[in-house]
Design a protein around this motif. Structure first.
Motif, PDB file in Angstrom:
ATOM      1  N   ASP A 163     -61.174  62.420  60.734  1.00  0.00           N
ATOM      2  CA  ASP A 163     -61.776  61.897  61.729  1.00  0.00           C
ATOM      3  C   ASP A 163     -60.874  60.862  62.470  1.00  0.00           C
ATOM      4  O   ASP A 163     -60.697  59.512  61.551  1.00  0.00           O
ATOM      5  N   PRO A 164     -60.396  60.927  63.806  1.00  0.00           N
ATOM      6  CA  PRO A 164     -59.566  60.014  64.302  1.00  0.00           C
ATOM      7  C   PRO A 164     -60.131  58.589  64.540  1.00  0.00           C
ATOM      8  O   PRO A 164     -59.342  57.621  64.783  1.00  0.00           O
ATOM      9  N   PHE A 165     -61.251  58.429  64.511  1.00  0.00           N
ATOM     10  CA  PHE A 165     -62.097  56.924  64.215  1.00  0.00           C
ATOM     11  C   PHE A 165     -62.057  56.415  63.100  1.00  0.00           C
ATOM     12  O   PHE A 165     -62.696  55.371  63.210  1.00  0.00           O
ATOM     13  N   LYS A 171     -67.575  50.563  74.287  1.00  0.00           N
ATOM     14  CA  LYS A 171     -67.521  51.430  75.431  1.00  0.00           C
ATOM     15  C   LYS A 171     -66.013  51.622  75.831  1.00  0.00           C
ATOM     16  O   LYS A 171     -65.547  52.565  76.407  1.00  0.00           O
ATOM     17  N   LYS A 172     -65.390  50.403  75.978  1.00  0.00           N
ATOM     18  CA  LYS A 172     -64.151  50.159  76.313  1.00  0.00           C
ATOM     19  C   LYS A 172     -63.114  51.102  75.447  1.00  0.00           C
ATOM     20  O   LYS A 172     -62.105  51.784  75.990  1.00  0.00           O
ATOM     21  N   GLU A 173     -63.487  51.167  74.237  1.00  0.00           N
ATOM     22  CA  GLU A 173     -62.365  51.982  73.288  1.00  0.00           C
ATOM     23  C   GLU A 173     -62.473  53.253  73.495  1.00  0.00           C
ATOM     24  O   GLU A 173     -61.790  54.061  73.455  1.00  0.00           O
ATOM     25  N   ILE A 174     -63.944  53.801  73.560  1.00  0.00           N
ATOM     26  CA  ILE A 174     -64.213  55.133  73.906  1.00  0.00           C
ATOM     27  C   ILE A 174     -63.455  55.709  75.373  1.00  0.00           C
ATOM     28  O   ILE A 174     -62.554  56.632  75.391  1.00  0.00           O
ATOM     29  N   VAL A 186     -59.633  56.096  75.091  1.00  0.00           N
ATOM     30  CA  VAL A 186     -59.121  57.221  74.238  1.00  0.00           C
ATOM     31  C   VAL A 186     -58.876  58.319  75.391  1.00  0.00           C
ATOM     32  O   VAL A 186     -57.784  59.025  75.217  1.00  0.00           O
ATOM     33  N   LEU A 187     -59.479  58.202  76.667  1.00  0.00           N
ATOM     34  CA  LEU A 187     -59.250  59.367  77.549  1.00  0.00           C
ATOM     35  C   LEU A 187     -57.977  59.286  78.414  1.00  0.00           C
ATOM     36  O   LEU A 187     -57.687  59.916  79.219  1.00  0.00           O
ATOM     37  N   VAL A 188     -57.456  57.921  78.478  1.00  0.00           N
ATOM     38  CA  VAL A 188     -56.542  57.766  79.204  1.00  0.00           C
ATOM     39  C   VAL A 188     -55.161  57.330  78.337  1.00  0.00           C
ATOM     40  O   VAL A 188     -54.557  56.271  78.611  1.00  0.00           O
ATOM     41  N   GLY A 246     -55.038  57.882  74.722  1.00  0.00           N
ATOM     42  CA  GLY A 246     -55.237  57.541  73.476  1.00  0.00           C
ATOM     43  C   GLY A 246     -54.939  58.740  72.400  1.00  0.00           C
ATOM     44  O   GLY A 246     -54.191  59.609  72.850  1.00  0.00           O
ATOM     45  N   ASP A 247     -55.197  58.604  71.148  1.00  0.00           N
ATOM     46  CA  ASP A 247     -55.200  59.761  70.122  1.00  0.00           C
ATOM     47  C   ASP A 247     -55.414  60.837  70.654  1.00  0.00           C
ATOM     48  O   ASP A 247     -56.634  61.213  70.940  1.00  0.00           O
ATOM     49  N   PRO A 248     -54.827  62.125  70.754  1.00  0.00           N
ATOM     50  CA  PRO A 248     -55.249  63.439  71.312  1.00  0.00           C
ATOM     51  C   PRO A 248     -56.329  63.956  70.673  1.00  0.00           C
ATOM     52  O   PRO A 248     -57.346  64.699  71.106  1.00  0.00           O
ATOM     53  N   ASP A 249     -56.560  63.589  69.411  1.00  0.00           N
ATOM     54  CA  ASP A 249     -57.582  64.531  68.382  1.00  0.00           C
ATOM     55  C   ASP A 249     -59.030  63.198  68.885  1.00  0.00           C
ATOM     56  O   ASP A 249     -60.009  64.117  68.939  1.00  0.00           O
ATOM     57  N   ALA A 250     -58.888  62.110  69.174  1.00  0.00           N
ATOM     58  CA  ALA A 250     -59.927  61.420  69.383  1.00  0.00           C
ATOM     59  C   ALA A 250     -60.322  61.855  70.925  1.00  0.00           C
ATOM     60  O   ALA A 250     -61.446  61.824  71.063  1.00  0.00           O
ATOM     61  N   ALA A 251     -59.451  62.012  71.722  1.00  0.00           N
ATOM     62  CA  ALA A 251     -59.511  62.382  72.976  1.00  0.00           C
ATOM     63  C   ALA A 251     -60.459  63.754  73.215  1.00  0.00           C
ATOM     64  O   ALA A 251     -61.354  63.816  73.879  1.00  0.00           O
ATOM     65  N   HIS A 252     -60.062  64.792  72.112  1.00  0.00           N
ATOM     66  CA  HIS A 252     -60.557  65.833  72.183  1.00  0.00           C
ATOM     67  C   HIS A 252     -62.217  65.744  71.653  1.00  0.00           C
ATOM     68  O   HIS A 252     -63.062  66.256  72.273  1.00  0.00           O
TER      69      HIS A 252
END
Length: 350
Positions: A63-65, A75-78, A81-83, A85-91
């Motif tokens: 789990d990347p988190f 919320k900011k951490e999430i 991830v979209l801009v 961040g870790d590609p697995d977390a972004a997925h």
């Protein structure tokens, strides 16, 4: 008795010049889950969907988190991830967004099937969730899904900051004699925060209220302090009294009026009938009136006692977008937060 053409002088007004508020706080039951339909697409629902993805569908070896509980991820951490961040977390986040968008589109179809929402062609999406990148993406994806399904409805995000929208929506609700002043006071009561502000309608600049602005705003995160009902009223009144003094210092001609937006179904006499369960204390008690409690604690404005009026918070937030809805006959609002607030409106030509 027939409704008057303009009932802005009472609580929970339903008929304004050129506009009818057709419904609010519709409690659509979820036959499958036992709760309400709106809970499927709430901010909490997104967290649940992300948690489900973390437990069963993450890519990579772990789990990347890490071991951080989903509710503890900021919320900011999430969003970050979209801009990049870790590609697995972004997925995981993107997958949860898709899940939530499908839920949101389904909830919207349920509302459109109700008589009170028949003919609605545009829906404003407000609340705290769409204010984040994650929430905004979910709304955009839901809009696309509805278009592909030929649902016949468009989604639009709030033009104003969500914190301001719950105050600015009082511009069309304030009685006409109050709108002739430089500004008035407004309150937005939520399950986590209470915001108070000085609102300038600026109707001399644009009579549709599109130039209205919040001149000053204060906020109290009451969920952290866990006050009782009386403490909440006293603290809110103190915030308002501070703003009254601030307006006097600035030389503003403040109207003796306070508009209060709060969750739940508000009766014409100011009672909250239901839906206020997330507020501190029992706000639905038969002998409690928010307006009376605040009015008794407020300083006089220009030598006069302030008139306090209540309305549903989703109604008020939606009305902040009224200037953009003049070309739409039937429209609605959904506010995505702890729950899902809702309201529908009809623009009248006469």
């Amino acid at each position: 008795m027939a409704r008057t053409r303009d009932d802005r002088n009472r609580h929970a007004a339903t008929r304004l010049p050129g506009l009818t508020i057709d419904s609010c706080n519709l409690a659509l039951r979820d036959a499958d889950g036992g709760g309400f339909i709106g809970d499927r697409a709430s901010q909490r629902a997104f967290r649940e969907l992300l948690d489900l993805r973390r437990r069963h569908h993450f890519t990579g070896s772990r789990d990347p988190f890490g071991r951080t509980p989903t509710d503890a991820i900021g919320k900011k951490e999430i969003d970050l991830v979209l801009v990049g961040g870790d590609p697995d977390a972004a997925h995981l986040v993107h997958a949860a967004i898709e899940d939530h968008a499908e839920r949101l589109a389904g909830v919207i179809r349920c509302f459109l099937a109700q008589p009170e929402w028949d003919g609605v062609k545009r829906i404003v999406i407000g609340g705290g969730f769409p204010g984040n990148r994650t929430g905004a993406l979910s709304v955009r994806r839901a809009a696309r899904l509805l278009k592909l399904a030929r649902a016949g409805v468009d989604l639009t995000l709030l033009r104003h900051d969500g914190d301001d929208a719950g105050l600015l929506g009082w511009v069309p609700l304030a009685p006409a004699r109050m709108q002739r002043h430089d500004a008035f006071l407004a309150v937005d009561i939520g399950g986590t925060n209470i915001r108070c502000g000085i609102v300038a309608p600026r109707l001399d600049a644009r009579d549709d209220g599109s130039r209205a602005t919040v001149l000053e705003r204060t906020q109290w995160r009451h969920a952290t302090d866990a006050p009782d009902r009386d403490e909440a009223m006293t603290r809110t009144a103190a915030m308002l009294n501070g703003l009254i003094a601030h307006a006097r210092t600035r030389g503003l001609r403040l109207a003796p009026f306070v508009g209060v937006a709060c969750p739940g179904q508000v009766a014409p006499d100011g009672a909250i009938l239901h839906g206020a369960h997330n507020l501190p204390g029992d706000w639905e008690a038969a002998d409690f009136r928010v307006a009376d409690a605040l009015q008794a604690r407020l300083d006089r404005i220009g030598g006069r006692q302030a008139q306090v009026r209540l309305h549903n918070d989703a109604v008020v937030q939606g009305l902040s977008e009224r200037p953009r809805m003049t070309g739409v006959r039937r429209w609605g609002v959904l506010t995505i937060g702890t729950g899902l607030g809702n309201a529908s409106y009809t623009t009248r030509r006469s």
